[in-house]
Scaffold this motif. Structure first.
Motif, mmCIF file in Angstrom:
data_model
loop_
_atom_site.group_PDB
_atom_site.id
_atom_site.type_symbol
_atom_site.label_atom_id
_atom_site.label_comp_id
_atom_site.label_asym_id
_atom_site.label_seq_id
_atom_site.Cartn_x
_atom_site.Cartn_y
_atom_site.Cartn_z
ATOM 1 N N ILE A 31 0.810 -1.211 0.000
ATOM 2 C CA ILE A 31 0.000 0.000 0.000
ATOM 3 C C ILE A 31 0.851 1.272 0.000
ATOM 4 O O ILE A 31 0.581 2.214 -0.758
ATOM 5 C CB ILE A 31 -0.980 0.004 1.198
ATOM 6 N N ASP A 32 1.858 1.320 0.849
ATOM 7 C CA ASP A 32 2.689 2.533 0.919
ATOM 8 C C ASP A 32 3.354 2.819 -0.422
ATOM 9 O O ASP A 32 3.403 3.974 -0.876
ATOM 10 C CB ASP A 32 3.755 2.395 2.008
ATOM 11 N N GLN A 33 3.853 1.757 -1.064
ATOM 12 C CA GLN A 33 4.507 1.940 -2.365
ATOM 13 C C GLN A 33 3.493 2.311 -3.448
ATOM 14 O O GLN A 33 3.802 3.075 -4.358
ATOM 15 C CB GLN A 33 5.267 0.666 -2.741
ATOM 16 N N ALA A 34 2.276 1.776 -3.315
ATOM 17 C CA ALA A 34 1.207 2.139 -4.264
ATOM 18 C C ALA A 34 0.887 3.623 -4.144
ATOM 19 O O ALA A 34 0.726 4.326 -5.146
ATOM 20 C CB ALA A 34 -0.036 1.297 -4.004
ATOM 21 N N GLU A 35 0.803 4.109 -2.900
ATOM 22 C CA GLU A 35 0.547 5.538 -2.672
ATOM 23 C C GLU A 35 1.601 6.410 -3.345
ATOM 24 O O GLU A 35 1.284 7.397 -4.022
ATOM 25 C CB GLU A 35 0.537 5.848 -1.165
ATOM 26 N N GLU A 36 2.863 6.044 -3.159
ATOM 27 C CA GLU A 36 3.960 6.822 -3.741
ATOM 28 C C GLU A 36 3.887 6.820 -5.264
ATOM 29 O O GLU A 36 4.146 7.833 -5.914
ATOM 30 C CB GLU A 36 5.318 6.273 -3.271
ATOM 31 N N ALA A 37 3.526 5.668 -5.815
ATOM 32 C CA ALA A 37 3.427 5.578 -7.274
ATOM 33 C C ALA A 37 2.281 6.433 -7.802
ATOM 34 O O ALA A 37 2.429 7.136 -8.812
ATOM 35 C CB ALA A 37 3.250 4.124 -7.698
ATOM 36 N N TYR A 38 1.122 6.403 -7.108
ATOM 37 C CA TYR A 38 0.002 7.249 -7.535
ATOM 38 C C TYR A 38 0.359 8.730 -7.425
ATOM 39 O O TYR A 38 -0.032 9.549 -8.277
ATOM 40 C CB TYR A 38 -1.249 6.950 -6.705
ATOM 41 N N LYS A 39 1.096 9.072 -6.395
ATOM 42 C CA LYS A 39 1.533 10.460 -6.231
ATOM 43 C C LYS A 39 2.372 10.895 -7.437
ATOM 44 O O LYS A 39 2.266 12.027 -7.924
ATOM 45 C CB LYS A 39 2.346 10.593 -4.940
ATOM 46 N N LYS A 40 3.181 9.964 -7.913
ATOM 47 C CA LYS A 40 4.015 10.243 -9.083
ATOM 48 C C LYS A 40 3.156 10.411 -10.338
ATOM 49 O O LYS A 40 3.402 11.302 -11.161
ATOM 50 C CB LYS A 40 5.010 9.094 -9.274
ATOM 51 N N VAL A 41 2.140 9.566 -10.479
ATOM 52 C CA VAL A 41 1.265 9.640 -11.658
ATOM 53 C C VAL A 41 0.621 11.012 -11.766
ATOM 54 O O VAL A 41 0.663 11.665 -12.812
ATOM 55 C CB VAL A 41 0.152 8.570 -11.629
ATOM 56 N N VAL A 42 0.005 11.471 -10.674
ATOM 57 C CA VAL A 42 -0.749 12.731 -10.748
ATOM 58 C C VAL A 42 0.185 13.933 -10.869
ATOM 59 O O VAL A 42 -0.215 14.987 -11.373
ATOM 60 C CB VAL A 42 -1.712 12.888 -9.549
ATOM 61 N N ALA A 43 1.435 13.780 -10.405
ATOM 62 C CA ALA A 43 2.410 14.855 -10.604
ATOM 63 C C ALA A 43 2.797 14.946 -12.076
ATOM 64 O O ALA A 43 2.934 16.045 -12.634
ATOM 65 C CB ALA A 43 3.651 14.616 -9.743
ATOM 66 N N LEU A 44 2.976 13.777 -12.720
ATOM 67 C CA LEU A 44 3.373 13.752 -14.138
ATOM 68 C C LEU A 44 2.208 14.066 -15.067
ATOM 69 O O LEU A 44 2.391 14.667 -16.122
ATOM 70 C CB LEU A 44 3.942 12.371 -14.488
ATOM 71 N N ASN A 45 1.003 13.640 -14.679
ATOM 72 C CA ASN A 45 -0.168 13.839 -15.538
ATOM 73 C C ASN A 45 -1.366 14.251 -14.690
ATOM 74 O O ASN A 45 -2.240 13.436 -14.379
ATOM 75 C CB ASN A 45 -0.484 12.558 -16.316
ATOM 76 N N PRO A 46 -1.423 15.521 -14.303
ATOM 77 C CA PRO A 46 -2.503 15.970 -13.405
ATOM 78 C C PRO A 46 -3.897 15.921 -14.020
ATOM 79 O O PRO A 46 -4.884 16.093 -13.322
ATOM 80 C CB PRO A 46 -2.093 17.411 -13.066
ATOM 81 N N SER A 47 -3.994 15.646 -15.321
ATOM 82 C CA SER A 47 -5.319 15.554 -15.951
ATOM 83 C C SER A 47 -5.860 14.127 -15.966
ATOM 84 O O SER A 47 -6.941 13.884 -16.512
ATOM 85 C CB SER A 47 -5.261 16.094 -17.387
ATOM 86 N N ASP A 48 -5.131 13.193 -15.356
ATOM 87 C CA ASP A 48 -5.576 11.792 -15.325
ATOM 88 C C ASP A 48 -6.575 11.609 -14.182
ATOM 89 O O ASP A 48 -6.201 11.396 -13.026
ATOM 90 C CB ASP A 48 -4.367 10.868 -15.146
ATOM 91 N N ILE A 49 -7.852 11.675 -14.510
ATOM 92 C CA ILE A 49 -8.924 11.610 -13.504
ATOM 93 C C ILE A 49 -8.918 10.274 -12.768
ATOM 94 O O ILE A 49 -9.053 10.220 -11.539
ATOM 95 C CB ILE A 49 -10.302 11.832 -14.170
ATOM 96 N N ASP A 50 -8.729 9.179 -13.523
ATOM 97 C CA ASP A 50 -8.740 7.851 -12.896
ATOM 98 C C ASP A 50 -7.628 7.716 -11.861
ATOM 99 O O ASP A 50 -7.824 7.082 -10.813
ATOM 100 C CB ASP A 50 -8.593 6.762 -13.955
#
Length: 470
Positions: free
Chosen positions: A356-375
């Motif tokens: 879970i902790d690593q999943a959180e960090e990865a999602y944080k990276k996704v929205v930083a790189l692509n803030p328009s990704d609603i999913d």
């Protein structure tokens, strides 16, 4: 030793090359006429051996000191190995011998452009223009100078001039398409190629570029028609087959795309990109073993092709082999560490593996790189919500709404979180905002928290926004 030998054909050129190499071995001096020397120089140039070709120019110049052909070839060869000052010096010598030779200015313009002296390059090219019959080539070089300066409008002007003189100038057609693409003027590009095709309906390259322009504005059916015409005119045009396959993929016609991609193998060696594209089609058809086989073929040809490594991961994820999929996602990420799709897949795999902790960090990276990704925002916040990190989940949704104020699903999700956190007034405010943005998507709220369907206040507000208008 003096012998006269006139170069006429490849066989005779080979004889000249053999005699030249014999001369070197014997440390002798043989005489060759100008055409023989030209053939020997071209032989080494075609063998990608500019150093040997330059050596021949020295012999040629010593035997034919007033023939500027060899000084021009010498300049081009020096330019090939980036010895630009030597190239310019050779042209200066040629100009002393024959100041009205247009090729001197054409070659000099190209060299000056290569070293960033654009104004001087243009000056030389315009001097060449009245001296040469092949003005289309001069206009093309002028266009390339403007393109190097990122003045694409001017480049288009001169590319069109080149094409007016030589409709078969394929390189000019290609560069024109590139300029229109950079300027995002696809409609203008389409208009140009349609007119061009009216004048030359058998130009397969014009049909191909027309197809590419349609493709870029998502007119995939029109693109298919254009690619089909290109293929009809030139049956072995592998690039047209490949792009036709891409258009079919965009139309979700995966089986047809597969067949078209495989046709390219009849006309060229399989490439990693084509194998990867075939793998993606099998993936979309949920034939995961076949997809994986083609992705593996792709990485065997090109181990740097990140999409193929990623595709292998996708097929394993589909089979619920999450730990294995994570390995291949990481290989893709090593090659493209700022690709948000790769980070998203890693986040999802981590979540499925309960990391879970690593999943959180990865999602944080996704929205930083692509803030328009609603999913990605929704999934990121959902992980936090599942862990009862209510405030964090709400804050993530707040950031998401700031980045995507038109995305109604974000409002409905934050309403659910606020209700679950006991922040009823704030929840109702966001509900109104969501309904004002897109009332049709209000079901998202009830999908996430079905118990809210029994909340009378909420149902009354929803009715206010969704009731039919008279």
């Amino acid at each position: 030793m003096e012998e006269d030998f006139e170069f006429e054909n490849p066989e005779e050129r080979k004889i000249s090359v053999d005699r030249y190499e014999e001369m070197l071995r014997n440390e002798d001096q043989y005489f060759f006429d100008s055409k023989a020397f030209e053939g020997i120089i071209d032989y080494y140039a075609e063998k990608n051996d500019p150093v040997k070709a330059l050596q021949v120019t020295e012999f040629a110049i010593s035997q034919h000191p007033f023939d500027i052909t060899f000084l021009l070839k010498q300049a081009q060869l020096f330019s090939t190995i980036q010895q630009y000052q030597n190239a310019l010096a050779a042209l200066d010598k040629a100009e002393l011998l024959e100041a009205s030779e247009g090729d001197i200015f054409l070659i000099r313009g190209g060299i000056l452009g290569s070293i960033g002296q654009f104004d001087e390059a243009l000056d030389q090219l315009f001097k060449a223009l009245p001296l040469l019959d092949n003005k289309d080539e001069v206009y093309f070089h002028v266009a390339m100078i403007f393109q190097a300066q990122m003045n694409y409008d001017k480049a288009i002007v001169y590319l069109k001039k080149a094409l007016e003189l030589n409709m078969d100038y394929q390189e000019a057609l290609y560069e024109l398409a590139y300029c229109y693409d950079v300027l995002d003027r696809q409609e203008e590009s389409i208009s140009f190629y349609k007119k061009y095709i009216d004048s030359d309906p058998y130009s397969y390259y014009a049909w191909y570029n027309l197809g590419n322009s349609y493709h870029k504005i998502s007119k995939f059916e029109e693109a298919l028609d254009a690619y089909d015409y290109a293929i009809l005119i030139k049956e072995d045009f592998s690039s047209a087959y490949f792009n036709k396959g891409n258009a079919l993929v965009n139309l979700d016609r995966y089986q047809e795309a597969l067949d078209v991609y495989k046709q390219t193998f009849e006309y060229e060696q399989p490439s990693a990109d084509t194998y990867c594209a075939i793998g993606e089609c099998y993936e979309k058809l949920e034939q995961m073993e076949e997809a994986r086989n083609y992705y593996k073929k792709a990485v065997k040809l090109d181990a740097e092709l990140a999409d193929a490594w990623f595709g292998i991961g996708v097929t394993l994820d589909f089979e619920e082999r999450y730990f294995e999929s994570l390995h291949f996602y990481k290989k893709a990420l090593e090659l493209e560490d700022t690709n948000p799709d790769y980070w998203f897949a890693i986040a999802d795999a981590r979540y499925k593996l309960q990391q879970i902790d690593q999943a959180e960090e990865a999602y944080k990276k996704v929205v930083a790189l692509n803030p328009s990704d609603i999913d990605a925002w929704l999934d990121y916040s959902s992980i936090l919500f599942e862990q009862s990190k209510m405030d964090e989940a709400i804050n993530v949704m707040s950031d998401a709404i700031t980045q995507n104020p038109e995305a109604a699903e974000l409002y409905y999700r934050v309403v659910a979180y606020l209700f679950a956190n006991g922040q009823y007034n704030e929840a109702l405010n966001f509900l109104e905002l969501g309904l004002a943005t897109n009332p049709e998507k209000h079901y998202i709220l009830f999908d996430y928290l079905p118990q809210l369907q029994g909340n009378q206040i909420i149902t009354e507000i929803v009715k206010k926004y969704t009731k039919p208008k008279n």
